[in-house]
Design a protein around this motif. Structure first.
Motif, PDB file in Angstrom:
ATOM      1  N   LEU A 222     -15.573 -32.027 -13.807  1.00 21.83           N
ATOM      2  CA  LEU A 222     -14.662 -30.897 -13.950  1.00 21.83           C
ATOM      3  C   LEU A 222     -14.554 -30.505 -15.426  1.00 21.83           C
ATOM      4  O   LEU A 222     -14.600 -31.359 -16.315  1.00 21.83           O
ATOM      5  CB  LEU A 222     -13.275 -31.261 -13.425  1.00 21.83           C
ATOM      6  CG  LEU A 222     -13.196 -31.739 -11.974  1.00 21.83           C
ATOM      7  CD1 LEU A 222     -11.735 -31.989 -11.589  1.00 21.83           C
ATOM      8  CD2 LEU A 222     -13.840 -30.727 -11.034  1.00 21.83           C
ATOM      9  N   VAL A 223     -14.395 -29.212 -15.654  1.00 24.83           N
ATOM     10  CA  VAL A 223     -14.251 -28.697 -17.021  1.00 24.83           C
ATOM     11  C   VAL A 223     -12.899 -28.020 -17.135  1.00 24.83           C
ATOM     12  O   VAL A 223     -12.578 -27.112 -16.355  1.00 24.83           O
ATOM     13  CB  VAL A 223     -15.377 -27.704 -17.364  1.00 24.83           C
ATOM     14  CG1 VAL A 223     -15.236 -27.228 -18.807  1.00 24.83           C
ATOM     15  CG2 VAL A 223     -16.745 -28.323 -17.129  1.00 24.83           C
ATOM     16  N   SER A 224     -12.114 -28.442 -18.092  1.00 20.62           N
ATOM     17  CA  SER A 224     -10.792 -27.859 -18.328  1.00 20.62           C
ATOM     18  C   SER A 224     -10.947 -26.508 -19.023  1.00 20.62           C
ATOM     19  O   SER A 224     -11.908 -26.291 -19.775  1.00 20.62           O
ATOM     20  CB  SER A 224      -9.956 -28.798 -19.197  1.00 20.62           C
ATOM     21  OG  SER A 224      -8.789 -28.148 -19.637  1.00 20.62           O
TER      22      SER A 224
ATOM     23  N   LYS B 130      -5.725 -26.590 -15.080  1.00 23.04           N
ATOM     24  CA  LYS B 130      -6.455 -26.124 -13.901  1.00 23.04           C
ATOM     25  C   LYS B 130      -7.936 -26.003 -14.259  1.00 23.04           C
ATOM     26  O   LYS B 130      -8.293 -25.216 -15.143  1.00 23.04           O
ATOM     27  CB  LYS B 130      -5.921 -24.771 -13.439  1.00 23.04           C
ATOM     28  CG  LYS B 130      -6.588 -24.248 -12.172  1.00 23.04           C
ATOM     29  CD  LYS B 130      -6.154 -22.817 -11.857  1.00 23.04           C
ATOM     30  CE  LYS B 130      -4.699 -22.751 -11.484  1.00 23.04           C
ATOM     31  NZ  LYS B 130      -4.330 -21.373 -11.009  1.00 23.04           N
ATOM     32  N   PRO B 131      -8.820 -26.750 -13.595  1.00 23.32           N
ATOM     33  CA  PRO B 131     -10.248 -26.692 -13.951  1.00 23.32           C
ATOM     34  C   PRO B 131     -10.789 -25.265 -13.895  1.00 23.32           C
ATOM     35  O   PRO B 131     -10.465 -24.488 -12.991  1.00 23.32           O
ATOM     36  CB  PRO B 131     -10.905 -27.579 -12.889  1.00 23.32           C
ATOM     37  CG  PRO B 131      -9.823 -28.528 -12.467  1.00 23.32           C
ATOM     38  CD  PRO B 131      -8.555 -27.724 -12.526  1.00 23.32           C
ATOM     39  N   GLY B 132     -11.634 -24.929 -14.856  1.00 28.24           N
ATOM     40  CA  GLY B 132     -12.215 -23.594 -14.909  1.00 28.24           C
ATOM     41  C   GLY B 132     -13.685 -23.566 -14.544  1.00 28.24           C
ATOM     42  O   GLY B 132     -14.246 -22.495 -14.310  1.00 28.24           O
ATOM     43  N   ALA B 133     -14.318 -24.739 -14.497  1.00 20.71           N
ATOM     44  CA  ALA B 133     -15.735 -24.807 -14.154  1.00 20.71           C
ATOM     45  C   ALA B 133     -16.050 -26.211 -13.652  1.00 20.71           C
ATOM     46  O   ALA B 133     -15.276 -27.151 -13.839  1.00 20.71           O
ATOM     47  CB  ALA B 133     -16.610 -24.462 -15.355  1.00 20.71           C
TER      48      ALA B 133
ATOM     49  N   TYR C   4     -10.559 -22.566  -5.640  1.00 23.67           N
ATOM     50  CA  TYR C   4     -11.747 -22.348  -4.802  1.00 23.67           C
ATOM     51  C   TYR C   4     -12.928 -21.900  -5.651  1.00 23.67           C
ATOM     52  O   TYR C   4     -12.813 -20.988  -6.482  1.00 23.67           O
ATOM     53  CB  TYR C   4     -11.431 -21.293  -3.746  1.00 23.67           C
ATOM     54  CG  TYR C   4     -12.505 -21.112  -2.704  1.00 23.67           C
ATOM     55  CD1 TYR C   4     -12.780 -22.099  -1.776  1.00 23.67           C
ATOM     56  CD2 TYR C   4     -13.250 -19.934  -2.643  1.00 23.67           C
ATOM     57  CE1 TYR C   4     -13.765 -21.936  -0.810  1.00 23.67           C
ATOM     58  CE2 TYR C   4     -14.232 -19.741  -1.687  1.00 23.67           C
ATOM     59  CZ  TYR C   4     -14.491 -20.747  -0.776  1.00 23.67           C
ATOM     60  OH  TYR C   4     -15.459 -20.579   0.178  1.00 23.67           O
ATOM     61  N   PHE C   5     -14.077 -22.542  -5.398  1.00 26.84           N
ATOM     62  CA  PHE C   5     -15.321 -22.200  -6.074  1.00 26.84           C
ATOM     63  C   PHE C   5     -16.320 -21.719  -5.018  1.00 26.84           C
ATOM     64  O   PHE C   5     -16.914 -22.529  -4.307  1.00 26.84           O
ATOM     65  CB  PHE C   5     -15.891 -23.418  -6.802  1.00 26.84           C
ATOM     66  CG  PHE C   5     -15.116 -23.854  -7.998  1.00 26.84           C
ATOM     67  CD1 PHE C   5     -15.609 -23.646  -9.278  1.00 26.84           C
ATOM     68  CD2 PHE C   5     -13.884 -24.476  -7.854  1.00 26.84           C
ATOM     69  CE1 PHE C   5     -14.889 -24.043 -10.392  1.00 26.84           C
ATOM     70  CE2 PHE C   5     -13.157 -24.878  -8.963  1.00 26.84           C
ATOM     71  CZ  PHE C   5     -13.650 -24.665 -10.236  1.00 26.84           C
ATOM     72  N   PRO C   6     -16.514 -20.402  -4.872  1.00 29.79           N
ATOM     73  CA  PRO C   6     -17.524 -19.898  -3.926  1.00 29.79           C
ATOM     74  C   PRO C   6     -18.900 -20.007  -4.560  1.00 29.79           C
ATOM     75  O   PRO C   6     -19.201 -19.325  -5.549  1.00 29.79           O
ATOM     76  CB  PRO C   6     -17.119 -18.439  -3.720  1.00 29.79           C
ATOM     77  CG  PRO C   6     -16.410 -18.056  -4.978  1.00 29.79           C
ATOM     78  CD  PRO C   6     -15.806 -19.308  -5.546  1.00 29.79           C
TER      79      PRO C   6
ATOM     80  N   ARG D 285     -26.157 -27.650 -13.253  1.00 27.59           N
ATOM     81  CA  ARG D 285     -25.667 -26.339 -12.832  1.00 27.59           C
ATOM     82  C   ARG D 285     -24.223 -26.164 -13.266  1.00 27.59           C
ATOM     83  O   ARG D 285     -23.416 -27.099 -13.245  1.00 27.59           O
ATOM     84  CB  ARG D 285     -25.752 -26.203 -11.311  1.00 27.59           C
ATOM     85  CG  ARG D 285     -27.146 -25.877 -10.799  1.00 27.59           C
ATOM     86  CD  ARG D 285     -27.591 -24.469 -11.162  1.00 27.59           C
ATOM     87  NE  ARG D 285     -26.695 -23.465 -10.656  1.00 27.59           N
ATOM     88  CZ  ARG D 285     -26.752 -22.962  -9.422  1.00 27.59           C
ATOM     89  NH1 ARG D 285     -27.668 -23.389  -8.573  1.00 27.59           N
ATOM     90  NH2 ARG D 285     -25.911 -22.039  -9.049  1.00 27.59           N
ATOM     91  N   ILE D 286     -23.892 -24.933 -13.612  1.00 26.07           N
ATOM     92  CA  ILE D 286     -22.531 -24.588 -14.004  1.00 26.07           C
ATOM     93  C   ILE D 286     -21.950 -23.699 -12.914  1.00 26.07           C
ATOM     94  O   ILE D 286     -22.530 -22.653 -12.577  1.00 26.07           O
ATOM     95  CB  ILE D 286     -22.516 -23.862 -15.357  1.00 26.07           C
ATOM     96  CG1 ILE D 286     -23.178 -24.735 -16.431  1.00 26.07           C
ATOM     97  CG2 ILE D 286     -21.083 -23.499 -15.752  1.00 26.07           C
ATOM     98  CD1 ILE D 286     -23.434 -24.008 -17.743  1.00 26.07           C
ATOM     99  N   LEU D 287     -20.825 -24.096 -12.357  1.00 24.64           N
ATOM    100  CA  LEU D 287     -20.198 -23.378 -11.258  1.00 24.64           C
ATOM    101  C   LEU D 287     -18.813 -22.901 -11.696  1.00 24.64           C
ATOM    102  O   LEU D 287     -18.051 -23.665 -12.307  1.00 24.64           O
ATOM    103  CB  LEU D 287     -20.075 -24.282 -10.033  1.00 24.64           C
ATOM    104  CG  LEU D 287     -21.368 -24.966  -9.575  1.00 24.64           C
ATOM    105  CD1 LEU D 287     -21.070 -26.027  -8.536  1.00 24.64           C
ATOM    106  CD2 LEU D 287     -22.358 -23.942  -9.041  1.00 24.64           C
ATOM    107  N   PHE D 288     -18.499 -21.646 -11.377  1.00 22.71           N
ATOM    108  CA  PHE D 288     -17.211 -21.084 -11.751  1.00 22.71           C
ATOM    109  C   PHE D 288     -16.383 -20.773 -10.505  1.00 22.71           C
ATOM    110  O   PHE D 288     -16.923 -20.562  -9.417  1.00 22.71           O
ATOM    111  CB  PHE D 288     -17.403 -19.811 -12.567  1.00 22.71           C
ATOM    112  CG  PHE D 288     -18.095 -20.034 -13.890  1.00 22.71           C
ATOM    113  CD1 PHE D 288     -17.471 -20.718 -14.915  1.00 22.71           C
ATOM    114  CD2 PHE D 288     -19.391 -19.565 -14.105  1.00 22.71           C
ATOM    115  CE1 PHE D 288     -18.115 -20.934 -16.129  1.00 22.71           C
ATOM    116  CE2 PHE D 288     -20.041 -19.769 -15.311  1.00 22.71           C
ATOM    117  CZ  PHE D 288     -19.398 -20.458 -16.328  1.00 22.71           C
ATOM    118  N   SER D 289     -15.090 -20.701 -10.691  1.00 21.18           N
ATOM    119  CA  SER D 289     -14.182 -20.434  -9.572  1.00 21.18           C
ATOM    120  C   SER D 289     -14.173 -18.949  -9.236  1.00 21.18           C
ATOM    121  O   SER D 289     -14.873 -18.145  -9.850  1.00 21.18           O
ATOM    122  CB  SER D 289     -12.765 -20.901  -9.922  1.00 21.18           C
ATOM    123  OG  SER D 289     -12.163 -19.990 -10.839  1.00 21.18           O
TER     124      SER D 289
END
Length: 821
Positions: free
Chosen positions: A38-40, A84-87, A116-118, A135-139
């Motif tokens: 998780l990334v803050s 709240k995690p951002g990525a 939620y991260f789609p 991979r970098i995933l965003f909310s």
């Protein structure tokens, strides 16, 4: 010591079969799994780097089944100040790829909603990713670049860098690299010199939109040309742009059924080794199943495998194709209703070089037209906006001599139509032209009219057929392939390369690009390539793609807007008092009437959406990603038009709204109108033949006498023979149908694609407007006062722009989100 809190992650993936799951289990035994971090949104005060959670293992083996999906649970422990995690960073060492649908985080804070991260992305082994980075995933929280939390800024940029590549090397399956190249892979000269084709794009002679780069080797005899990919569906496509397994199976099953019918037809007629012409039109009718309704609202029919579905125009009336009323109606409500223009100069003239092509003025005279104008002079008819033209003269004349040296034969044509006092559009004169034998001399033109005292009815019928052949080619090559498929491809590439997945514009456009790169890639190996089905079954033959290159010279993105296109063609005039700001000059123009309703609904949705993120023009001007996106579309994706003065500056919100509305219109409604009517109108050869094997004989010849003595026999010798016709029908059946996986305008695969309630409310408004558009179309089709909506026989309504489709198959209605077929 900082207090630790728990965050529970639910990871939803597409379920796997036994073999793939067993391979995952084996990888886990060896310690080769995946991990999540998780990334803050906040920076670490000491290092000024993003705060990261501990790296937690993601195990796919043993995931809990949930329908077609599987859910895995991952538990994180972070400091209470983590935020709240951002990525999320995902590092995969599984041997196989897996499809990640979403990740949901349950936060420990009171009253906190799940985060939620789609994702909806294929996760391949990290070694395949750019520089081996995770991979970098965003909310589903959207941010403009200058509003992005500080800790996420570098990740936002890194994610874009990972998919741009460096323009080097051969791309392989599983990669997500988006880059550009010219069309240098359509020919195959090493197999046969007759398969040599010019490079399209990058030159003044052959300008073209760019395609997705694959990096295949160059051929040995010409380093400018890339080796063609001869295996079906093996062309590199970025992994997330490929069909889903479900859609691929549906597509293949539909293709197998269509081509099985083709082979059975050929076997029954003993055509596998020696093709032959139809003996009578009734023989064409026997290709199709009886009682096979595909008009909007019908149930999905069953049919014998040895028969094709009955095309809509044949189902209505087997003889309707021959009437002038149906010819005129199809110019406004057929498979190609975007070529007709208002006649503004008479006689019409050419823009081609007179030193090569001779006199520019048409051979059609007032004497030819006056008998059909109900007592009006040409000037009066033009002043009353009653004369129209289907002008395919300049598009084809430079190619005619070369085309006619092949099997296919073609004329450069002009067709003048008249809107009668009864508001019915009728053809009143046709000019068929061949180039001069000596440069600068007068071209050889023949004029035909419906007046039996001037022109034998047989000649009039054949002249209309030759116009239909030219129109059919222009429709498929320019209006369909070039203006939607080809011109959109570089815009998709630019969107992926320059707009972050957390950018609101990327989120808006993404569903409208679904599967387009994949369907385009398949077209390059089986349809538009040298010797492909398009070259084999359209009169233009090996010059098909060159013709699209010439057409691209006059392409303008701004004129792909429906209102501007109608005004450009003289079919409408600006009128601020009119409902959509334009007034149609042919009120009963189904494509335009329905299209303007859809255009307005799309534009309102785009405006409602974008204004939530851009409060004013200054906010847009600060958006570096949109600026880079627009520059790359203009300077790279459409580089051969980079210096054109018609590109907007992209400095105002109104400009962005217009461009985005145009893009969504082209990939949804415009493409639906060009594609999904192909079978209903084009599968019945007499109505819309795609090739002619001979020209109309000259008067006084023996062939001319034979034609007059048996016009039906001549027509059937002129159109493609039985086997070629059956193959064309099979291709059209495949291309013109909706598959069960289709996503239609207004639909989203994930209802939680955006966390902003205002956005979701605006989308609901859009859906309500689409429902009103659909109801209006059905009401107009039920009217007895609009002759162009259902035709002379009253049985084939214009439904191509009905937004929804209740079933899959050849429904003749439904507007998909994207160019997905």
């Amino acid at each position: 010591m900082a207090r630790m809190v728990m965050i529970k992650a639910t990871v939803r993936t597409l379920g796997k079969g036994f073999l793939a799951s067993s391979q995952d289990a084996f990888c886990e035994m060896l310690g080769n799994t995946a991990s999540l971090t998780l990334v803050s949104p906040d920076l670490n005060e000491g290092t000024q780097q993003p705060k990261l959670s501990n790296k937690c293992e993601l195990l796919l083996w043993g995931a809990e089944p949930n329908g077609v999906d599987a859910c895995s649970t991952v538990i994180f422990y972070v400091e209470s100040s983590f935020g709240k995690p951002g990525a999320i960073l995902l590092d995969s060492h599984y041997a196989n790829e897996f499809y990640l649908k979403s990740i949901t985080l349950e936060l420990p804070y009171e009253a906190a909603s799940p985060l939620y991260f789609p994702c909806y992305s294929w996760i391949c082994p990290t070694r395949l990713a750019h520089c081996g980075q995770p991979r970098i995933l965003f909310s589903n929280q959207m941010y403009l670049p200058n509003e992005t939390p500080t800790a996420l800024l570098q990740l936002r940029e890194d994610d874009l860098l990972a998919i741009r590549g460096d323009g080097k090397g051969k791309r392989v399956h599983g990669e997500r690299i988006y880059d550009y190249d010219v069309y240098n892979e359509l020919g195959n000269p090493e197999e046969n010199q007759d398969l040599t084709r010019p490079v399209l794009g990058g030159s003044a002679m052959y300008p073209y939109p760019r395609r997705c780069r694959t990096g295949r080797n160059r051929i040995k005899t010409d380093i400018e040309l890339e080796e063609p990919e001869l295996a079906f569906d093996k062309v590199y496509v970025p992994r997330d742009e490929r069909f889903s397994d479900l859609k691929k199976n549906l597509f293949m099953n539909a293709g197998v059924r269509s081509f099985c019918t083709y082979f059975l037809v050929c076997a029954k007629g003993r055509l596998l080794y020696r093709d032959q012409s139809f003996a009578c039109i009734e023989q064409i009718h026997r290709l199709f199943a009886d009682n096979n309704c595909h008009v909007s609202g019908s149930k999905k029919p069953s049919r014998p495998i040895s028969k094709f579905p009955k095309p809509g125009v044949l189902e209505v009336n087997k003889d309707v194709w021959i009437t002038d009323k149906e010819f005129g109606r199809q110019c406004l409500a057929g498979k190609h209703p975007v070529a007709i223009q208002r006649l503004q100069v008479f006689p019409p003239s050419s823009k081609l070089d007179t030193h090569i092509y001779g006199e520019s003025i048409s051979s059609i005279t007032a004497h030819d037209l006056t008998p059909s104008l109900q007592g009006l002079s040409i000037k009066e008819a033009m002043n009353q906006n009653l004369l129209y033209i289907l002008d395919l003269h300049d598009s084809f004349l430079p190619f005619i001599n070369r085309i006619n040296e092949q099997e296919g034969k073609l004329y450069a044509s002009r067709t003048i139509l008249y809107l009668t006092k009864e508001k019915v559009l009728l053809p009143v004169a046709i000019e068929l032209t061949l180039p001069p034998k000596v440069n600068g001399e007068k071209a050889h033109s023949r004029v035909f009219t419906p007046d039996p005292s001037f022109c034998h009815p047989c000649l009039w019928m054949l002249a209309k057929n030759h116009v239909a052949i030219a129109d059919c080619g222009y429709h498929q090559l320019v209006s369909h392939w070039l203006r939607s498929h080809a011109c959109v491809e570089p815009i998709i590439i630019a969107t992926r390369r320059q707009l972050s997945t957390m950018h609101p514009l990327h989120a808006l456009l993404s569903p409208h690009f679904k599967d387009t790169l994949h369907i385009n890639a398949m077209s390059k190996t089986s349809l538009i390539n040298a010797g492909g089905k398009v070259e084999k079954h359209y009169s233009a033959g090996r010059y098909c793609m060159e013709i699209t290159s010439v057409a691209y010279k006059s392409w303008r993105l701004d004129e792909e807007s429906l209102p501007k296109d109608l005004i450009k063609r003289g079919m409408a005039v600006e009128d601020k008092s009119a409902k959509h700001g334009v007034r149609l000059l042919v009120e009963d123009y189904p494509y335009a009437v329905d299209g303007l309703e859809l255009w307005a609904a799309i534009r309102q949705w785009v405006k409602d959406y974008l204004i939530l993120y851009y409060g004013d023009d200054q906010a847009l001007q600060k958006d570096s990603e949109v600026s880079n996106w627009w520059n790359e579309i203009r300077e790279v994706g459409h580089a051969d038009h980079a210096r054109a003065d018609w590109w907007v500056s992209m400095k105002t919100l109104d400009e962005l709204v217009e461009v985005v509305t145009t893009l969504i219109w082209v990939v949804s409604a415009y493409h639906a109108a060009m594609n999904f009517g192909q079978y209903a109108y084009g599968a019945y050869t007499p109505n819309s033949p795609c090739m002619s094997t001979c020209l109309i004989p000259e008067e006084g010849t023996a062939r001319y006498a034979e034609m007059l003595s048996n016009p039906e026999k001549f027509l059937l010798e002129m159109v493609p023979p039985q086997g070629a016709t059956a193959l064309t029908i099979a291709v059209l059946e495949l291309l013109a149908q909706h598959l069960d996986e289709e996503e239609y305008l207004g639909e989203r695969v994930d209802p939680r694609w955006n966390c902003d309630a205002r956005v979701l409310a605006a989308l609901d408004d859009f859906r309500e407007n689409l429902a009103k558009v659909e109801a209006g179309i059905h009401a107009r089709n039920a009217s007895s006062h609009l002759p162009h909506r259902r035709g002379e026989a009253g049985g084939l309504p214009y439904t191509l722009l009905v937004p929804s489709s209740s079933t899959a198959g050849l429904t003749f209605c439904g507007v998909p989100n994207s160019i997905s077929m």
